[in-house]
Design an enzyme around this catalytic site. Sequence first.
Site, PDB file in Angstrom:
ATOM      1  N   GLY A 229       4.782  -1.033  83.977  1.00  0.00           N
ATOM      2  CA  GLY A 229       4.433  -2.449  84.074  1.00  0.00           C
ATOM      3  C   GLY A 229       4.235  -3.048  82.707  1.00  0.00           C
ATOM      4  CG  ASP A 230       3.700  -7.381  80.523  1.00  0.00           C
ATOM      5  OD1 ASP A 230       3.105  -6.895  79.529  1.00  0.00           O
ATOM      6  OD2 ASP A 230       3.937  -8.596  80.638  1.00  0.00           O
ATOM      7  CG  HIS A 249      -1.956  -0.394  65.078  1.00  0.00           C
ATOM      8  ND1 HIS A 249      -1.744   0.608  64.162  1.00  0.00           N
ATOM      9  CD2 HIS A 249      -0.969  -0.262  65.997  1.00  0.00           C
ATOM     10  CE1 HIS A 249      -0.676   1.302  64.540  1.00  0.00           C
ATOM     11  NE2 HIS A 249      -0.197   0.807  65.621  1.00  0.00           N
TER      12      HIS A 249
HETATM   13  C1  LIG Z   1       3.261   1.988  68.612  1.00  0.00           C
HETATM   14  S1  LIG Z   1       3.820   2.568  70.157  1.00  0.00           S
HETATM   15  C2  LIG Z   1       2.507   3.683  70.568  1.00  0.00           C
HETATM   16  C3  LIG Z   1       2.870   4.643  71.652  1.00  0.00           C
HETATM   17  C4  LIG Z   1       1.782   5.686  71.958  1.00  0.00           C
HETATM   18  N1  LIG Z   1       0.537   5.093  72.374  1.00  0.00           N
HETATM   19  C5  LIG Z   1       1.579   6.603  70.773  1.00  0.00           C
HETATM   20  O1  LIG Z   1       0.525   6.543  70.142  1.00  0.00           O
HETATM   21  O2  LIG Z   1       2.495   7.368  70.485  1.00  0.00           O
HETATM   22  C6  LIG Z   1       3.514   1.164  71.184  1.00  0.00           C
HETATM   23  C7  LIG Z   1       3.895   1.349  72.655  1.00  0.00           C
HETATM   24  O3  LIG Z   1       3.559   0.152  73.365  1.00  0.00           O
HETATM   25  C8  LIG Z   1       4.474   0.015  74.434  1.00  0.00           C
HETATM   26  N2  LIG Z   1       4.421  -1.394  74.882  1.00  0.00           N
HETATM   27  C9  LIG Z   1       4.745  -2.488  74.173  1.00  0.00           C
HETATM   28  N3  LIG Z   1       4.575  -3.599  74.903  1.00  0.00           N
HETATM   29  C10 LIG Z   1       4.138  -3.190  76.123  1.00  0.00           C
HETATM   30  C11 LIG Z   1       3.781  -3.894  77.322  1.00  0.00           C
HETATM   31  N4  LIG Z   1       3.833  -5.226  77.380  1.00  0.00           N
HETATM   32  N5  LIG Z   1       3.352  -3.170  78.381  1.00  0.00           N
HETATM   33  C12 LIG Z   1       3.289  -1.809  78.318  1.00  0.00           C
HETATM   34  N6  LIG Z   1       3.596  -1.099  77.193  1.00  0.00           N
HETATM   35  C13 LIG Z   1       4.026  -1.783  76.115  1.00  0.00           C
HETATM   36  C14 LIG Z   1       5.795   0.406  73.794  1.00  0.00           C
HETATM   37  O4  LIG Z   1       6.759   0.755  74.748  1.00  0.00           O
HETATM   38  C15 LIG Z   1       5.371   1.570  72.890  1.00  0.00           C
HETATM   39  O5  LIG Z   1       5.568   2.804  73.522  1.00  0.00           O
END
Ligand SMILES: C[S@@+](CC[C@H](N)C(=O)[O-])C[C@H]1O[C@@H](n2cnc3c(N)ncnc32)[C@H](O)[C@@H]1O
Length: 339
Positions: A229-230, A249
Amino acid sequence: MMPQPQTPPAHVGLLQIMNGIFVAGAVSCLAQLGIPDLVEAAPKSAQELATQIGADPQALYRLLRATASVGVLSEGPDGKFSQTPVSAVLRSQATPSLRAFAIMSGREWHGRGWSHLDYCVRTGKQAMEQIYGVPIFEFLKQHPAESQIFNDAMTELSMIDGPAVAEAYNFAGIRTIVDIAGGHGLLLATILQMNPHLQGTLYEMPHVLDGARSGPLMPVMERCTLASGDMFSSVPAGADAYIMKHIIHDWPDDRCVQLLQACRKGVNPGGRLLVVDSVIQPGNDFSPGKLLDLQMMIFPSGCERTEKQFRDLFAASGWRLNRIIPTAAPDSIVEGVPA
Ligand SMILES: C[S@@+](CC[C@H](N)C(=O)[O-])C[C@H]1O[C@@H](n2cnc3c(N)ncnc32)[C@H](O)[C@@H]1O
């Protein structure tokens, strides 16, 4: 008289700083070509390696010589290049490996982003929309090959900070935990493996979750749910803890408040919020977070935060910052409790 140690002139120090971009570029190329894997078993000459990967032998020699000059490979008297402790970390099967992370820093979108830092500083806006017309996570969704590299790079970082987080925090009072935007799930897998009493949920964008199905969570899948989901629309409700690593961050305050309020609404009574990020110390002290902060300015639209900024963010979202727990990695766990 003892000779006095000489401080190098300022221009030498500055040239060293600027040369950092050459070092990073060369190491990224080495990782992309897969050379560290090829010299794992035995030293090899540039000629042998060039035949293996289909490269120009002289050009490859120059690349190997350059990286060996900074300790990433070592050139022997026979002209063969062997593995060093640092090049070993660039092997695809190393634990931890930083191969995808090194490859990512050489991708075109990454370089173009950094070349727009002045735009970000002038406008306060992120660069991806200016360059590609879409924000970073939409760009990654539209480019599956880049998304694969990005997700692998995030998993690699979790090989380092996942165990550090799992060891630093006592999960004894928690039965259910949701990892918000947890990538391919290595942090959650590490926490579940170290805490057999826990049930977990990995929450992610649908296209990222597809990669998680055959990923690090497989050994603990019977205690884990995958939910897509979002996170700005909703988060899975009814958990004892919400954890999010390198998420807060990524975003400006208003989006963070939206997300943290949703977690506050969903958390069980007496539950916890666990934000895993750098906590910036004001002043001149070096910290990787102060440089990572620029990355957050360029690609998503977030920032690294100080303790006070986290405290204010939590207060605006129905949480109270309870304590900050350092870990063996550069990140800390910023713990919130319902206000
Ligand atoms: C910087 S990565 C960090 C991933 C993980 N938490 C880690 O530390 O390895 C940011 C994550 O946020 C997810 N993301 C971005 N926008 C999102 C949204 N609207 N809903 C759910 N996940 C989202 C991306 O798919 C990505 O995997």
